[in-house]
Design a protein around this motif. Structure first.
Motif, mmCIF file in Angstrom:
data_model
loop_
_atom_site.group_PDB
_atom_site.id
_atom_site.type_symbol
_atom_site.label_atom_id
_atom_site.label_comp_id
_atom_site.label_asym_id
_atom_site.label_seq_id
_atom_site.Cartn_x
_atom_site.Cartn_y
_atom_site.Cartn_z
ATOM 1 N N GLU B 75 0.799 -1.244 0.000
ATOM 2 C CA GLU B 75 0.000 0.000 0.000
ATOM 3 C C GLU B 75 0.822 1.280 0.000
ATOM 4 N N LEU B 76 2.090 1.179 0.294
ATOM 5 C CA LEU B 76 2.895 2.393 0.318
ATOM 6 C C LEU B 76 4.121 2.252 -0.579
ATOM 7 N N PRO B 77 3.913 2.118 -1.872
ATOM 8 C CA PRO B 77 5.067 2.111 -2.758
ATOM 9 C C PRO B 77 5.765 3.477 -2.687
ATOM 10 N N LEU B 78 7.002 3.506 -3.174
ATOM 11 C CA LEU B 78 7.820 4.710 -3.027
ATOM 12 C C LEU B 78 7.122 5.951 -3.567
ATOM 13 N N LYS B 79 6.449 5.804 -4.712
ATOM 14 C CA LYS B 79 5.799 6.972 -5.311
ATOM 15 C C LYS B 79 4.734 7.562 -4.370
ATOM 16 N N ARG B 80 3.935 6.677 -3.762
ATOM 17 C CA ARG B 80 2.889 7.175 -2.856
ATOM 18 C C ARG B 80 3.509 7.786 -1.597
ATOM 19 N N ARG B 81 4.592 7.154 -1.116
ATOM 20 C CA ARG B 81 5.274 7.718 0.062
ATOM 21 C C ARG B 81 5.821 9.101 -0.262
ATOM 22 N N LEU B 82 6.357 9.253 -1.478
ATOM 23 C CA LEU B 82 6.884 10.559 -1.894
ATOM 24 C C LEU B 82 5.781 11.613 -1.910
ATOM 25 N N TRP B 83 4.634 11.258 -2.460
ATOM 26 C CA TRP B 83 3.502 12.191 -2.503
ATOM 27 C C TRP B 83 3.072 12.572 -1.090
ATOM 28 N N LEU B 84 2.968 11.548 -0.233
ATOM 29 C CA LEU B 84 2.533 11.806 1.142
ATOM 30 C C LEU B 84 3.528 12.708 1.862
ATOM 31 N N GLY B 86 5.781 14.765 0.543
ATOM 32 C CA GLY B 86 5.747 16.107 -0.051
ATOM 33 C C GLY B 86 4.542 16.902 0.427
ATOM 34 N N GLY B 87 3.401 16.226 0.509
ATOM 35 C CA GLY B 87 2.187 16.889 0.990
ATOM 36 C C GLY B 87 2.331 17.352 2.430
ATOM 37 N N MET B 88 2.939 16.502 3.250
ATOM 38 C CA MET B 88 3.117 16.872 4.661
ATOM 39 C C MET B 88 4.065 18.059 4.791
ATOM 40 N N VAL B 89 5.154 18.043 4.036
ATOM 41 C CA VAL B 89 6.116 19.156 4.096
ATOM 42 C C VAL B 89 5.423 20.453 3.684
ATOM 43 N N LEU B 90 4.667 20.392 2.593
ATOM 44 C CA LEU B 90 3.963 21.584 2.104
ATOM 45 C C LEU B 90 2.960 22.075 3.151
ATOM 46 N N ALA B 164 9.355 9.959 10.050
ATOM 47 C CA ALA B 164 9.470 8.527 9.748
ATOM 48 C C ALA B 164 9.264 8.281 8.247
ATOM 49 N N LEU B 165 8.301 8.984 7.697
ATOM 50 C CA LEU B 165 8.032 8.851 6.262
ATOM 51 C C LEU B 165 9.220 9.362 5.450
#
Lengths: 401, 182
Positions: B75-84, B86-90, B164-165
């Motif tokens: 459920e958390l491939p690298l691409k989805r982790r990257l999006w998540l 990036g969203g949190m940082v923003l 952690a992400l």
């Protein structure tokens, strides 16, 4: 497609239930309408205020510590107020060896109209006590703010666990006996990043539903004013940002109608600095930046109240450079332009500091000004509207830029 | 003949056991007194309350490492982790005052946020039932006011989760880089 570890339909059903629970758990506030005095009450207050003769006097508050700063004042309003009861004021400030030191505590003192002196200063809250009550380490305590309503006083104060003032959080405590006893302090969560950087300074504004609008400010990464709406239990219902192109701090807010309020903000940007201005037309949900007022501000706190005659009164340091002059300015056009009406303190030595004013007009019409006097103590000046109206003092016209 | 110490040494060679031992030791040190307060009070003074999802993920990582790894893989491939990430940082950059828009304010009356989450679950819930479960736990905790905060964002994300992400994304990116240069 990769198979999931969990059942899709059971997950979706659980999510739907969770959404319903979340929706039911939202604390929905009533329409944002500021509580203003009824027309008859306002007229009666104005009659009382204008009946007072021209008068000005001052008094130092007790000095339990070498340093004192950031006074706040509120009128103790009994549960059932009658006009013949003497006015009682409760003041609080932080004091210790110096600002930010580990020995800084919050102190309080009381004053009753007709008496000359303030009561002996009493420690409200020390650092160790705050650590116990808040269940975390506290490095320093800062700005207290008293908010009063009939039968109840609220104390908001700033605490820092790590770093400087930018790492502050605000906390709340209650008293139902005029400040004799205070409840265990509770932390208010106002920021998503370790609850960093919300500070309080100037008094709040009541809404018609009993919630409290509280002007606060933020110092981490950027400096700007913020507006919180708290319910009777101190839980945050709404929050909005007073965005400005310049760094600003410590909004002082006065409601002008049920939905309109104005905010004067300390200018923390590079010079030349002036009082910054913001307005809301929807009860604090959105704040719109206005042009800065032509009132110099040496990155220092200002206090502002609405007087019973409809004018606005501001106490601030209206000079560029430092805080060695504390003055009163008045506006009769809802803050558009300001006139200097009185210089309360002035020193040729620009290291002298007369700062962090707190203003209050009591229910008998007297106006009270508390401020930091040279960082050594807190001074209380009290005066009537008639004293403010007396001619003869040099008045400098100030116009909006 | 194997002694208890030998058996312990063999167990310690297991990465999951070794990690649990270190985590337990770390947690034990949190009870050491420092300046009159247990150390965990200082940690709590810094972090404050964490989201329900952070605690669930921590206990899953600690208690069921195989299941946790499998779930991450699915459920958390690298691409989805990257999006998540990036969203949190923003989100944090905006919420901490960069600009006039503050997304955090939308967490107090979270109608838009709840709508967006529902749309996400309707679209992606079928292939991310574990994430849907985590979101459900967060929303229920919000509905029951289990934390001191009244902002839905504080139930969904916290800086520790973002950290952690971030570490997970960094490790994922580095492992891909090394694989591609083999």
């Amino acid at each position: 497609m990769k198979p999931s570890l969990f059942s899709h339909w059971s997950g979706t059903a659980l999510f739907a239930i969770a959404v319903v629970i979340a929706v039911l758990g939202v604390r929905v506030p009533a329409k944002a309408v500021f509580a203003l005095p009824e027309a008859e009450v306002a007229a009666a207050q104005q009659r009382l205020a204008t009946a007072l003769p021209p008068r000005f006097e001052w008094q130092d508050l007790p000095k339990p510590t070498p340093s004192a700063h950031a006074a706040t004042v509120a009128e103790i309003l009994p549960a059932e107020t009658t006009s013949n009861q003497p006015v009682r004021l409760l003041a609080a400030w932080f004091g210790g060896s110096r600002e930010g030191a580990a020995d800084v505590s919050l102190y309080q003192s009381q004053w009753t109209a007709g008496q000359r002196d303030w009561s002996t200063a009493r420690e409200m809250l020390g650092r160790a006590q705050a650590e116990r009550q808040l269940g975390r380490n506290i490095r320093k305590l800062g700005n207290p703010l008293l908010v009063s309503e009939p039968g109840r006083q609220q104390l908001f104060f700033v605490s820092v666990s790590y770093g400087g003032w930018a790492g502050s959080a605000i906390n709340r405590s209650l008293s139902v006996d005029g400040g004799e006893h205070w409840s265990t302090a509770q932390r208010i969560i106002t920021s998503p990043f370790f609850n960093l950087s919300t500070l309080v300074r100037n008094p709040g504004v009541w809404y018609t539903d009993g919630s409290l609008g509280l002007p606060v400010y933020h110092e981490f990464i950027n400096k700007h004013g913020e507006w919180l709406r708290l319910d009777a239990d101190g839980r945050v219902l709404e929050k909005s940002r007073m965005a400005m192109p310049r760094p600003t701090l410590q909004p002082a807010v006065v409601p002008l109608s049920g939905t309109r309020a104005v905010a004067a903000l300390r200018d923390a940007g590079p010079g030349p600095n002036h009082i910054q201005w913001s307005e809301t037309h929807d009860g604090g949900q959105r704040w719109v930046q206005q042009s800065a007022r032509e009132v110099p501000n040496p990155n220092a706190a200002a206090a502002m109240i609405g007087l019973s005659d409809g004018s606005l009164l501001m106490a601030c340091n209206p000079i560029s450079g430092n805080r060695n002059q504390l003055s009163l300015l008045r506006s009769t056009n809802q803050g558009e332009t300001w006139s200097l009406v009185r210089v309360i303190e002035e020193s040729a030595n620009d290291r002298d500091e007369f700062s962090y004013p707190a203003l209050l007009q009591d229910r008998q019409g007297m106006i009270h000004l508390l401020y930091t006097w040279k960082r050594q103590g807190i001074r209380h000046a009290r005066f009537s509207q008639a004293w403010l109206n007396q001619p003869g003092t040099p008045t400098v016209a100030a116009v909006a830029r | 003949m194997t002694t208890p110490m030998t058996r312990l040494a063999v167990l310690y060679r297991e990465p999951d056991i070794r990690r649990r031992i270190w985590v337990l030791l770390f947690m034990a040190t949190l009870w050491l007194p420092l300046g009159g307060l247990p150390l965990w009070r200082y940690v709590y003074g810094f972090t404050g309350e964490l989201t329900p999802a952070t605690w669930i993920l921590f206990f899953a990582w600690f208690g069921f490492p195989d299941l946790f790894r499998r779930w991450c893989y699915l459920e958390l491939p690298l691409k989805r982790r990257l999006w998540l990430f990036g969203g949190m940082v923003l989100f944090y950059v905006l919420a901490l005052g960069s600009g006039s828009f503050d997304p955090y304010t939308y967490g107090y009356q979270p109608w838009i946020l709840l709508t967006l989450l529902s749309v996400w679950v309707a679209r992606w819930g079928r292939i991310a039932a574990g994430l849907t479960l985590l979101l459900s736990m967060d929303l229920m905790a919000f509905g029951f006011h289990l934390l001191r905060t009244d902002n839905l964002w504080d139930y969904l994300v916290d800086p520790i989760l973002m950290l952690a992400l971030g570490i997970s994304v960094f490790r994922g990116v580095m492992s891909r880089r090394f694989k591609s240069t083999d």
